[in-house]
Design a protein around this motif. Structure first.
Motif, PDB file in Angstrom:
ATOM      1  N   ILE A 178       0.856  -1.185   0.000  1.00 25.97           N
ATOM      2  CA  ILE A 178       0.000   0.000   0.000  1.00 25.97           C
ATOM      3  C   ILE A 178       0.892   1.234   0.000  1.00 25.97           C
ATOM      4  N   ILE A 179       0.614   2.143  -0.917  1.00 24.63           N
ATOM      5  CA  ILE A 179       1.287   3.441  -0.961  1.00 24.63           C
ATOM      6  C   ILE A 179       0.233   4.519  -0.713  1.00 24.63           C
ATOM      7  N   ASN A 180       0.462   5.339   0.286  1.00 27.49           N
ATOM      8  CA  ASN A 180      -0.431   6.461   0.570  1.00 27.49           C
ATOM      9  C   ASN A 180       0.232   7.757   0.125  1.00 27.49           C
ATOM     10  N   MET A 181      -0.524   8.591  -0.591  1.00 28.10           N
ATOM     11  CA  MET A 181       0.030   9.857  -1.040  1.00 28.10           C
ATOM     12  C   MET A 181      -0.147  10.894   0.057  1.00 28.10           C
ATOM     13  N   ALA A 182       0.947  11.192   0.743  1.00 29.23           N
ATOM     14  CA  ALA A 182       0.937  12.213   1.784  1.00 29.23           C
ATOM     15  C   ALA A 182       1.382  13.532   1.150  1.00 29.23           C
ATOM     16  N   SER A 183       2.201  14.304   1.836  1.00 34.87           N
ATOM     17  CA  SER A 183       2.620  15.613   1.323  1.00 34.87           C
ATOM     18  C   SER A 183       3.708  16.159   2.227  1.00 34.87           C
ATOM     19  N   ILE A 184       4.487  17.101   1.705  1.00 29.25           N
ATOM     20  CA  ILE A 184       5.403  17.811   2.595  1.00 29.25           C
ATOM     21  C   ILE A 184       4.640  18.501   3.715  1.00 29.25           C
ATOM     22  N   ALA A 185       3.351  18.801   3.461  1.00 27.17           N
ATOM     23  CA  ALA A 185       2.508  19.436   4.489  1.00 27.17           C
ATOM     24  C   ALA A 185       2.230  18.494   5.653  1.00 27.17           C
ATOM     25  N   SER A 186       2.558  17.205   5.498  1.00 22.34           N
ATOM     26  CA  SER A 186       2.456  16.262   6.616  1.00 22.34           C
ATOM     27  C   SER A 186       3.519  16.526   7.669  1.00 22.34           C
ATOM     28  N   SER A 187       4.622  17.149   7.249  1.00 19.96           N
ATOM     29  CA  SER A 187       5.814  17.227   8.095  1.00 19.96           C
ATOM     30  C   SER A 187       6.238  18.636   8.464  1.00 19.96           C
ATOM     31  N   PHE A 221      -4.346  24.955   6.269  1.00 20.80           N
ATOM     32  CA  PHE A 221      -4.745  24.351   7.547  1.00 20.80           C
ATOM     33  C   PHE A 221      -5.432  23.002   7.356  1.00 20.80           C
ATOM     34  N   ALA A 222      -6.533  22.976   6.625  1.00 24.90           N
ATOM     35  CA  ALA A 222      -7.306  21.737   6.484  1.00 24.90           C
ATOM     36  C   ALA A 222      -6.523  20.688   5.689  1.00 24.90           C
ATOM     37  N   TYR A 223      -5.874  21.113   4.640  1.00 24.47           N
ATOM     38  CA  TYR A 223      -5.093  20.186   3.817  1.00 24.47           C
ATOM     39  C   TYR A 223      -3.959  19.567   4.631  1.00 24.47           C
ATOM     40  N   SER A 224      -3.240  20.398   5.383  1.00 26.77           N
ATOM     41  CA  SER A 224      -2.139  19.878   6.209  1.00 26.77           C
ATOM     42  C   SER A 224      -2.654  18.899   7.251  1.00 26.77           C
ATOM     43  N   MET A 225      -3.794  19.225   7.861  1.00 27.26           N
ATOM     44  CA  MET A 225      -4.412  18.312   8.829  1.00 27.26           C
ATOM     45  C   MET A 225      -4.658  16.946   8.197  1.00 27.26           C
ATOM     46  N   SER A 226      -5.204  16.955   6.990  1.00 25.78           N
ATOM     47  CA  SER A 226      -5.545  15.688   6.343  1.00 25.78           C
ATOM     48  C   SER A 226      -4.304  14.886   5.968  1.00 25.78           C
ATOM     49  N   LYS A 227      -3.278  15.568   5.495  1.00 26.79           N
ATOM     50  CA  LYS A 227      -2.079  14.848   5.075  1.00 26.79           C
ATOM     51  C   LYS A 227      -1.248  14.375   6.275  1.00 26.79           C
ATOM     52  N   GLY A 228      -1.359  15.077   7.400  1.00 28.58           N
ATOM     53  CA  GLY A 228      -0.769  14.560   8.631  1.00 28.58           C
ATOM     54  C   GLY A 228      -1.418  13.253   9.034  1.00 28.58           C
ATOM     55  N   ALA A 229      -2.735  13.181   8.849  1.00 29.18           N
ATOM     56  CA  ALA A 229      -3.455  11.940   9.155  1.00 29.18           C
ATOM     57  C   ALA A 229      -3.042  10.817   8.214  1.00 29.18           C
ATOM     58  N   PRO A 236       9.868  11.783   1.160  1.00 27.88           N
ATOM     59  CA  PRO A 236       9.712  13.105   0.544  1.00 27.88           C
ATOM     60  C   PRO A 236      10.316  13.105  -0.863  1.00 27.88           C
ATOM     61  N   ILE A 237       9.628  13.751  -1.787  1.00 27.41           N
ATOM     62  CA  ILE A 237      10.165  13.978  -3.133  1.00 27.41           C
ATOM     63  C   ILE A 237       9.811  15.433  -3.438  1.00 27.41           C
ATOM     64  N   ASP A 238      10.726  16.327  -3.045  1.00 27.04           N
ATOM     65  CA  ASP A 238      10.326  17.709  -2.807  1.00 27.04           C
ATOM     66  C   ASP A 238      11.299  18.771  -3.333  1.00 27.04           C
ATOM     67  N   GLY A 239      12.247  18.401  -4.162  1.00 29.67           N
ATOM     68  CA  GLY A 239      13.172  19.395  -4.677  1.00 29.67           C
ATOM     69  C   GLY A 239      13.984  20.085  -3.604  1.00 29.67           C
ATOM     70  N   GLY A 240      14.130  19.433  -2.450  1.00 33.19           N
ATOM     71  CA  GLY A 240      14.894  20.001  -1.348  1.00 33.19           C
ATOM     72  C   GLY A 240      14.084  20.861  -0.382  1.00 33.19           C
ATOM     73  N   PHE A 241      12.760  20.876  -0.539  1.00 29.68           N
ATOM     74  CA  PHE A 241      11.920  21.814   0.230  1.00 29.68           C
ATOM     75  C   PHE A 241      12.067  21.652   1.738  1.00 29.68           C
ATOM     76  N   ILE A 242      11.947  20.414   2.233  1.00 26.55           N
ATOM     77  CA  ILE A 242      11.914  20.202   3.685  1.00 26.55           C
ATOM     78  C   ILE A 242      13.251  20.549   4.336  1.00 26.55           C
ATOM     79  N   LYS A 243      14.336  20.099   3.757  1.00 23.55           N
ATOM     80  CA  LYS A 243      15.643  20.235   4.398  1.00 23.55           C
ATOM     81  C   LYS A 243      16.382  21.520   4.052  1.00 23.55           C
ATOM     82  N   LEU A 244      16.088  22.115   2.910  1.00 27.13           N
ATOM     83  CA  LEU A 244      16.915  23.226   2.434  1.00 27.13           C
ATOM     84  C   LEU A 244      16.245  24.587   2.538  1.00 27.13           C
ATOM     85  N   ASN A 245      14.962  24.625   2.876  1.00 29.60           N
ATOM     86  CA  ASN A 245      14.306  25.922   3.083  1.00 29.60           C
ATOM     87  C   ASN A 245      14.475  26.381   4.518  1.00 29.60           C
ATOM     88  N   GLY A 246      14.731  27.670   4.691  1.00 31.59           N
ATOM     89  CA  GLY A 246      14.748  28.220   6.031  1.00 31.59           C
ATOM     90  C   GLY A 246      15.942  27.841   6.787  1.00 31.59           C
TER      91      GLY A 246
END
Length: 258
Positions: free
Chosen positions: A137-146, A153-161, A248-258
């Protein structure tokens, strides 16, 4: 055997009539799987099936609202009557822009019904056919999960779930031969993105596309086929030692931003 070959496997892909889901369906079909897409849009599903046939690829589709448990169960049982169920990709989902103050109860209910309950319904319906055998099973989450994303707000809530459902399923069914992982894309260039920009920024579409592209450190949006190739790896035997993990498949978003 060719690496990442999934010949003889039956794959179910929700939301498979457009965007990332369609790309996953095509990559899976080209690598030998018998592919079923589950989608609520019959016109789009038929168009995809015709396009696949023109490329000598086989595709089946079932019209299904993933938010409705009885409907999901019936469709998946029908497929299971004729095929082993080897792969499920929970890709169907909807987006929402807004913070907690301008998110309505109706907005929240819609996001919950599709993005959370849809994953629950499909995984639950498939697991009973995979138990004691094998399955992925593969679930499509998002960087908004992390990470925090403004006005999601609502989208991030859902992808965290979705992320935590992935961990729970992986833990509970590892002894049943079922692997469960998630994929967390950053912004991917799909028809949804083009429609969003055209609707909200009709006078400066090119500028907004460039701005949104540059939110990823690599300077561009992802391509649906790039997500599809990661999904192919995760459902293949080459990934048989991987479960309970988010990718994550994010072009470096999670680790390299900020």
């Amino acid at each position: 055997m060719t690496p990442f070959n999934i010949s003889g496997k039956t794959a179910l892909i929700t939301g498979g009539a457009s965007g990332i889901g369609r790309a996953i369906a095509e990559v899976f079909a080209k690598n030998g799987a018998q592919v079923y897409i589950l989608d609520y849009n019959e016109t789009q599903a038929e168009e995809v099936a015709e396009a696949f046939r023109a490329d000598n690829l086989e595709l089946h589709y079932k019209i299904c609202d993933v938010s409705k448990e009885d409907e999901v169960q019936q469709v998946i049982d029908e497929i299971a009557d004729e095929n082993s169920l080897d792969i499920l990709v929970n890709n169907a989902g909807v987006a929402h822009v807004g913070n907690i103050e301008n998110t309505t109860e109706a907005d929240l209910d819609r996001i919950y019904a599709i993005n959370i309950k849809g994953v629950f319904n499909c995984a639950k319906a498939v697991i009973k056919h995979m138990k004691g055998k094998s399955g992925v099973i593969i679930n499509m989450a998002s960087i908004a999960s992390s990470v925090g994303i403004s006005d999601r707000f609502a989208y991030s809530m859902s992808k965290g779930a979705v992320l935590t459902m992935t961990y729970s399923i992986a833990k509970d069914y590892v002894d049943e031969g079922i692997r469960c992982n998630s994929i967390s894309p950053a912004r991917v260039h799909t028809p949804f993105v083009d429609g969003f920009i055209a609707k909200n920024y009709p006078d400066n579409q090119e500028e907004m596309f460039e701005k949104l592209s540059k939110t990823q450190p690599l300077g561009r949006m992802g391509k649906p086929v790039e997500i599809a190739h990661l999904a192919l790896y995760l459902v293949s035997d080459e990934a048989s030692f991987i479960t309970g993990t988010d990718f994550p498949i994010d072009g470096g978003f999670i680790k390299l931003n900020g």
